[in-house]
Motif scaffolding. Structure first.
Motif, PDB file in Angstrom:
ATOM      1  N   ARG A  32      49.401  39.471  27.632  1.00  0.00           N
ATOM      2  CA  ARG A  32      48.836  39.376  28.771  1.00  0.00           C
ATOM      3  C   ARG A  32      49.008  40.656  29.355  1.00  0.00           C
ATOM      4  NH1 ARG A  32      47.911  34.697  31.548  1.00  0.00           N
ATOM      5  NH2 ARG A  32      48.299  35.584  33.406  1.00  0.00           N
ATOM      6  N   THR A  35      46.293  42.220  31.333  1.00  0.00           N
ATOM      7  CA  THR A  35      45.592  41.726  32.716  1.00  0.00           C
ATOM      8  C   THR A  35      46.278  42.731  33.742  1.00  0.00           C
ATOM      9  OG1 THR A  35      47.539  40.219  33.201  1.00  0.00           O
ATOM     10  CG2 THR A  35      45.403  39.458  31.913  1.00  0.00           C
ATOM     11  N   ARG A 122      42.375  46.488  41.085  1.00  0.00           N
ATOM     12  CA  ARG A 122      41.642  46.016  39.840  1.00  0.00           C
ATOM     13  C   ARG A 122      40.441  46.819  39.497  1.00  0.00           C
ATOM     14  NH1 ARG A 122      41.110  39.572  41.205  1.00  0.00           N
ATOM     15  NH2 ARG A 122      43.348  39.154  40.946  1.00  0.00           N
ATOM     16  N   ASP A 587      47.650  40.858  39.301  1.00  0.00           N
ATOM     17  CA  ASP A 587      47.029  41.039  37.601  1.00  0.00           C
ATOM     18  C   ASP A 587      46.174  39.891  37.459  1.00  0.00           C
ATOM     19  OD1 ASP A 587      48.954  42.941  37.230  1.00  0.00           O
ATOM     20  OD2 ASP A 587      50.429  41.300  36.763  1.00  0.00           O
ATOM     21  N   SER A 588      44.976  40.322  36.662  1.00  0.00           N
ATOM     22  CA  SER A 588      43.719  39.441  36.573  1.00  0.00           C
ATOM     23  C   SER A 588      43.093  39.936  35.092  1.00  0.00           C
ATOM     24  CB  SER A 588      42.821  39.399  37.431  1.00  0.00           C
ATOM     25  OG  SER A 588      41.680  38.924  37.554  1.00  0.00           O
ATOM     26  N   TRP A 589      42.485  38.840  34.610  1.00  0.00           N
ATOM     27  CA  TRP A 589      41.660  39.149  33.321  1.00  0.00           C
ATOM     28  C   TRP A 589      40.250  39.755  33.712  1.00  0.00           C
ATOM     29  CZ3 TRP A 589      42.866  39.627  28.535  1.00  0.00           C
ATOM     30  CH2 TRP A 589      44.189  38.998  28.071  1.00  0.00           C
ATOM     31  N   TRP A 627      35.988  38.012  40.348  1.00  0.00           N
ATOM     32  CA  TRP A 627      36.769  39.007  40.607  1.00  0.00           C
ATOM     33  C   TRP A 627      36.753  39.235  42.425  1.00  0.00           C
ATOM     34  CZ3 TRP A 627      35.956  44.660  38.799  1.00  0.00           C
ATOM     35  CH2 TRP A 627      36.673  45.727  39.577  1.00  0.00           C
TER      36      TRP A 627
END
Length: 837
Positions: A32, A35, A122, A587-589, A627
């Motif tokens: 993870r 991310t 991001r 946090d993000s994919w 997003w």
């Protein structure tokens, strides 16, 4: 807007506040980690990837030097050598030099400015993953015989389909154009971050010089990089679809590429140098133990260098037949740019003279930088003199000058920076005894490798030759250069071993090993500093000695998390007064997926795998939409306590919103790309005896007039839609109809443009230039066909409100820009030919 309160706060912090802050900013572990969007993590990844590309490009350089060590060498064939020197230059310039300075900025600037993170974390993550995935895939073309072989400058007609029929040039054009888009995304992030996320009290005058240098460089990237993006698009269109922009027999002009490329390429030299100069101006006061001499003059010289550099694009075109008057103007500008650079050099020397220098590793590399860069600057003035340049152009004298400027002006400061800032990673300094060996090997090896090239060039050795005969008299000089290159490489290898050894040590408190004055040396964790410092001086850690302790106990701004999420303070651009609290996305994919999809689209399209390429493109679009949908939400609170007795709004709207300014900068980039296409159209038009050329059909005035009317009507409807959102309880249903009507007007306008402008881009270069302007407007219409339904969907979910209208405000900006671009395109295509005749 609140005035800055008296700080530090005296009241004890409530229990659990620090734990909540740690929870909000906790770094993901394991798989993870992909991310993560935190600037410290992305900055580390950026630095590691950039240094990897430096080592890979260095290996290619050693192969070149082995080939040239002796006459008539057969180690590399001519075709292999062409691929190796093309990839060496490309990787060094595009995948190391610019990314490494952006990496330092992403890692250092938030803490240096006293912010928790950059305003679009991001976007930073997307920019990194796009660069890493695309760059590694591009480098791997070497192992499949698909690497480009036309030089890092890719001059046509050599790189046209006739002389480069393989896919190597296509990989360069699509890959580098895509990587430059990533660099622009990083520049937008840095500009907005520097202007709006500085600690309260850190006015522009008090801002660190490194931040000033990155602000100037960000602006230069915004104006310079679009030209090379436009140029790569034109050359790829020529190669893929036979649009003959650079084919002289069909009305094209190979010099058009040089104009576009060097409008990016020569400012790029200063885009690389200025951050390094900013790093030196930041490190040197700590090493000398005294404030920087002439700080205001240094900042002014950064600004002057950035402006003057754009007058130098033809510095590399003196032998291209520009004409004596044009070449003389550029020659004068080439000499003029030495003045602001000299101001910085004198300021550094004066700082060393006034202070008590500690001869540590950073000091050695900065001294080496001063020696090498000054020599490179002197040869730069020499090649600015037209008669001399005509003699040495495209000889090894230019190779020597280039490396003295770039390695001396950028690499030595970067190595000084790595020695200086490495304790931020785990609290340990690198070995000082080994550092002296590293410096000795690199400094001595560099001069042994590149100083003889001045003489080799004066003796007539041309650039880019893969071998030579002994009768030329270059044997000993080339052998010396090869030995020097390996000595230099030994220094880099020793540095790499010591850095790995140091990073493997257990983490400890970083402290302030250099007794530095800047805020990055405050105690920090994943969340940055415990509280955002209140800055009252130019050198805060020197003039506010209790600041580290006060910040660590939460006595300054935003000591916790008011919303339970990641937050930072947005301050005014000029005087850094607290403006509002910004909630940062976590946090993000999605950034990783969007970057992988974008890279896959460009790379798979290059190898003609159309269906997988479009699937990757769709995945990228979906990821970006998801997003953005997650990011722009109504604020969880209306007001947040930012300090004792001081509350600030959570979020803002319109021109007070940082994303509005980011959209403005993005549209400046967009406009610069369009201006590059318009320049190509005008350049090719002015080469014609009659414009339009025989056989070309001009539209009747009715169609462009109708197209312009529809453009204006669409913008008017969007203005009404924006006004409806601003009203409390606005009519969302009516808003959706307004957006739909505006979209219909935009599509109708483009259809009128197609009906009114017959396109035949393969007929001649002028027709291709017309087609590319129309196609670029069509690309914007396609974008609005995504924007319109997105706005309608957000309206349906009640996400467009007076307190949450950033999406609407930004989309309206894009809409109005598309209208202005369409009107400018119509004027250029329908009025300019008549004016020229």
């Amino acid at each position: 807007m609140s005035a800055t309160p008296p700080l530090p706060n005296k009241l004890p912090r409530p229990p659990g506040e620090l734990e909540a802050l740690k929870r909000a900013w906790k770094t993901p572990t394991g798989w993870r980690y992909l991310t993560t969007v935190n600037n410290t993590n992305i900055g580390r990844l950026y630095l590691g990837t950039a240094l990897l590309f430096f080592l890979l490009a260095g290996v290619l350089a050693l192969l070149m030097r082995l080939q040239l060590a002796v006459p008539n060498n057969t180690l590399l064939s001519a075709s292999t050598y062409n691929q190796v020197f093309t990839m060496h230059g490309t990787v060094m310039m595009f995948l190391f030099a610019i990314p490494v300075v952006e990496a330092f900025a992403v890692y250092l600037l938030p803490n240096m400015l006293g912010a928790r993170d950059l305003p679009f974390p991001r976007l930073s993550a997307y920019a990194f993953w796009a660069y890493a995935i695309g760059g590694l895939a591009f480098f791997c073309t070497l192992f499949f015989g698909l690497a480009p072989d036309g030089g890092w400058f890719m001059y046509p007609p050599l790189t046209g389909k006739q002389y480069s029929p393989g896919l190597g040039a296509d990989f360069w054009l699509l890959g580098i154009g895509f990587i430059e888009i990533s660099a622009i995304a990083g520049a937008i992030e840095l500009i907005v971050g520097i202007l709006f996320t500085r600690a309260p009290g850190m006015t522009l005058r008090k801002m660190p010089v490194f931040a000033w240098s990155m602000l100037v460089v960000g602006a230069m990237i915004v104006f310079a990089f679009p030209a090379v993006i436009a140029g790569t698009a034109l050359l790829e269109l020529e190669r893929a679809y036979d649009w003959p922009f650079f084919i002289a027999e069909r009305g094209g002009d190979p010099l058009l590429w040089q104009h576009l490329f060097w409008f990016f390429g020569h400012p790029e030299v200063y885009i690389i140098f200025l951050p390094a100069a900013g790093m030196v101006s930041t490190m040197l006061p700590s090493i000398a133990g005294t404030p920087l001499v002439g700080r205001g003059a240094v900042v002014a010289s950064l600004l002057a260098t950035g402006v003057i550099s754009f007058a130098l694009w033809a510095h590399h075109m003196f032998t291209a037949g520009l004409g004596l008057f044009s070449a003389s103007l550029v020659s004068a500008a080439s000499m003029l740019v030495a003045i602001p650079a000299s101001v910085q050099v004198f300021a550094w020397i004066a700082t060393l003279w006034r202070g008590a220098v500690r001869w540590s590793a950073p000091a050695l590399f900065m001294l080496g930088f001063l020696c090498i860069f000054v020599l490179g600057g002197l040869t730069g003035v020499m090649v600015a003199v037209l008669p001399f340049d005509w003699q040495v152009h495209d000889t090894y004298f230019i190779v020597a000058h280039l490396h003295y400027v770039l390695i001396g002006g950028m690499l030595f400061p970067v190595f000084a920076g790595m020695y200086y800032w490495l304790p931020l990673l785990n609290g340990h300094r690198m070995s000082e005894p080994l550092a002296r060996w590293v410096f000795g090997l690199m400094f001595g090896g560099f001069n042994l490798a590149f100083f003889p090239m001045h003489v080799t060039g004066l003796l007539g050795m041309p650039r880019r030759v893969y071998t030579y005969t002994s009768a030329m008299g270059w044997d000993g000089l080339n052998m010396a250069s090869t030995i020097g290159a390996f000595v230099f490489a030994a220094g880099v290898l020793l540095f790499t071993v010591d850095m790995v050894r140091t990073l493997r040590k257990p983490e400890r408190d970083k402290g302030n090993p250099w007794s530095a004055a800047t805020l990055e040396w405050l105690p920090s964790e994943d969340y940055g500093t415990r509280s955002i410092p209140n800055v009252t001086s130019d050198d805060p850690l020197w003039e506010q000695p209790s600041l580290p302790e006060e910040v660590e106990r939460g006595a300054h701004w935003l000591p916790g998390t008011a919303t339970g999420l990641r937050e930072t303070i947005i301050t005014t651009a000029d005087d850094a007064r607290p403006w509002y609290v910004q909630v940062l996305p976590g946090d993000s994919w999605w950034p990783f997926v969007a970057a992988a999809g974008t890279a896959g689209f460009f790379l798979l399209l290059t190898v003609k795998m159309t269906v997988p390429a479009w699937l990757c493109g769709v995945a990228a679009v979906v990821a970006v939409v998801a997003w953005l949908w997650q990011t722009d939400k109504p604020p969880p609170l209306a007001m947040a306590q930012a300090a004792e007795g001081v509350s600030l709004p959570v979020g803002s709207a319109g021109r007070a919103w940082h994303s509005w300014w980011a959209t403005i900068i993005m549209l400046v980039v967009d406009g610069a790309i369009f201006a590059s296409f318009a320049f190509a159209y005008l350049h090719l038009s002015m080469k014609l005896e009659v414009c339009p050329p025989p056989g070309a059909v001009m539209a009747e005035p009715f169609w462009p007039a109708l197209s312009a009317g529809l453009l204006l009507a669409g913008s008017g409807l969007m203005a009404l839609a924006s006004g409806a959102v601003r009203q409390p309880g606005g009519k969302q249903r009516g808003l959706r109809w307004l957006v739909a009507g505006a979209l219909a007007c935009m599509v109708g306008s483009f259809c009128c443009e197609l009906l009114g402008q017959p396109l035949a881009p393969t007929r001649d270069a002028w027709s291709a230039a017309v087609a590319v302007i129309v196609a670029y407007q069509g690309l914007h219409v396609l974008l609005l066909m995504l924007v319109g339904p997105y706005l309608i969907a957000r309206s349906a979910h009640r996400h467009l409100t007076p307190s949450s209208r950033a999406t609407m405000d930004n989309c309206v900006l894009v809409w109005h820009y598309t209208t202005l671009q369409g009107l400018a395109a119509a004027f250029a295509l329908h009025a300019a030919p008549a004016w020229m005749n």
